[in-house]
Design an enzyme around this catalytic site. Structure first.
Site, mmCIF file in Angstrom:
data_model
loop_
_atom_site.group_PDB
_atom_site.id
_atom_site.type_symbol
_atom_site.label_atom_id
_atom_site.label_comp_id
_atom_site.label_asym_id
_atom_site.label_seq_id
_atom_site.Cartn_x
_atom_site.Cartn_y
_atom_site.Cartn_z
ATOM 1 C CE1 TYR A 53 44.495 41.029 32.817
ATOM 2 C CE2 TYR A 53 46.048 40.739 31.030
ATOM 3 C CZ TYR A 53 45.206 40.205 31.970
ATOM 4 O OH TYR A 53 45.087 38.844 32.092
ATOM 5 C CE LYS A 250 56.885 37.608 45.195
ATOM 6 N NZ LYS A 250 57.235 38.509 44.060
#
Length: 352
Positions: A53, A250
């Site tokens: 990450y 969304k």
């Protein structure tokens, strides 16, 4: 906040786990610190990160999330308040993780290099749960496809035997660098192979968890791994419980909100499969009819499964984080669960 036993360890982790993969690209360090402050105050004691990450993976941002967490530990002096999970990358052609600039493998040399670098970035002496991010052997991503493709699983000549992997992790446990071992993006065969090998050797670390995708759009974990999770106490750490935000609605009808992950990175093809939007609309209708926030309904479903140890939520705004953590107090009525199962019976797992 509910706390659950991590595998067969003495650790009790919160039913909600704070995911961190956006910190370092989509979120700043200050925003990451704000999220950790809030989560800890709400009773979340379990944070998940990885050497990979932030996401999407890039050489220039690799390790940034661990550095943000490490700076927070140093600033707050509260390492003992957090059960910390991180990961070593599996088989890949990415050459920016290791000093020799070669492809990544889960072998002793690379495991030891990876954990030492993570500890330095995290500014800690130990990692509570160290996970193999994805297998060393060739594998279809996510490890649980709805259709089997032989070429994705063809053995490689340079696979590291599971016994050798466990031997390397045993050395890290003995050195006090990691406390427990976990898997991620793993299959039923792989999970049981790790369990059996640890049992055979006797002095090798037993896997305590498996971190796989699990959501209303992807319930493939239930077909084989759920029984393993219950019988072997290798509980699920569920990632993408909102299907990268798709279950909020969304992205319906091609919408691309400013600042959203799919808008920024266009990496959510896993959740853009044929039939996925039909399924999403059906689940949204159930939430609306029940007067539930659709995100909280989807999250509460995951958290309530008997084979789930912790539900890994992620957010890029504090408003999203408050909704996600707030889902821990939501209990789904039996009639809502029945409607969810009826939809799943019709649409299956469109996003494995």
């Amino acid at each position: 906040m509910e706390y659950r036993q991590l595998g067969r360890t003495d650790l009790k982790v919160s039913a909600i786990c704070l995911g961190t993969m956006t910190w370092g690209q989509q979120n700043s360090e200050a925003e990451g610190h704000e999220q950790m402050d809030y989560a800890l105050a709400q009773g979340v004691n379990f944070f998940d990160t990885a050497e990979l990450y932030s996401i999407p993976p890039k050489a220039e941002t690799q390790g940034s999330t661990e550095r943000i967490i490490g700076n927070w530990f140093k600033a707050r002096g509260n390492r003992d308040k957090v059960i910390l999970a991180s990961k070593v990358v599996g088989r890949s052609g990415n050459d920016w993780f290791r000093d020799d600039k070669g492809p990544t493998r889960v072998n002793r040399r690379q495991i030891e290099e990876a954990v030492d670098k993570s500890l330095k970035r995290l500014q800690t002496d130990y990692i509570d749960l160290y996970q193999i991010h994805f297998p060393d052997r060739p594998m279809a991503w996510g490890s649980n496809p709805t259709r089997f493709g032989k070429t994705a699983f063809e053995p490689a000549v340079d696979e590291t035997p599971i016994a050798e992997q466990l031997d390397a992790f045993a050395g890290l446990v003995k050195a006090g660098k990691i406390r427990h071992l976990g898997l991620s993006n793993e299959s039923a065969w792989g999970t049981m192979s790790f369990v059996a090998e640890a049992q055979k050797q006797g002095d090798r670390p037993r896997v305590q968890s498996i971190q796989n995708a699990y959501s209303l759009l992807n319930r493939t974990f239930e077909t084989a791994l759920a029984e393993i999770a219950l019988r072997e106490q290798v509980g699920l750490l569920a990632y993408s419980p909102l299907a990268q935000g798709y279950l909020t609605g969304k992205y319906l009808d091609g919408a691309r909100p400013a600042g959203a992950r799919t808008t920024l990175f266009d990496r959510a093809q896993r959740y853009q499969t044929e039939g996925s939007e039909l399924a999403i609309k059906a689940y949204l209708a159930v939430a609306q009819e029940a007067g539930l926030d659709p995100a909280q309904m989807a999250l509460a479903f995951v958290t309530s499964r008997c084979f789930v140890t912790s539900n890994i939520i992620g957010a890029t705004s504090m408003a999203q984080l408050e909704i996600a953590i707030g889902s821990a107090s939501v209990t789904l009525p039996a009639e809502v669960e029945a409607k969810i199962d009826a939809i799943h019976q019709r649409v299956g797992n469109p996003c494995p």
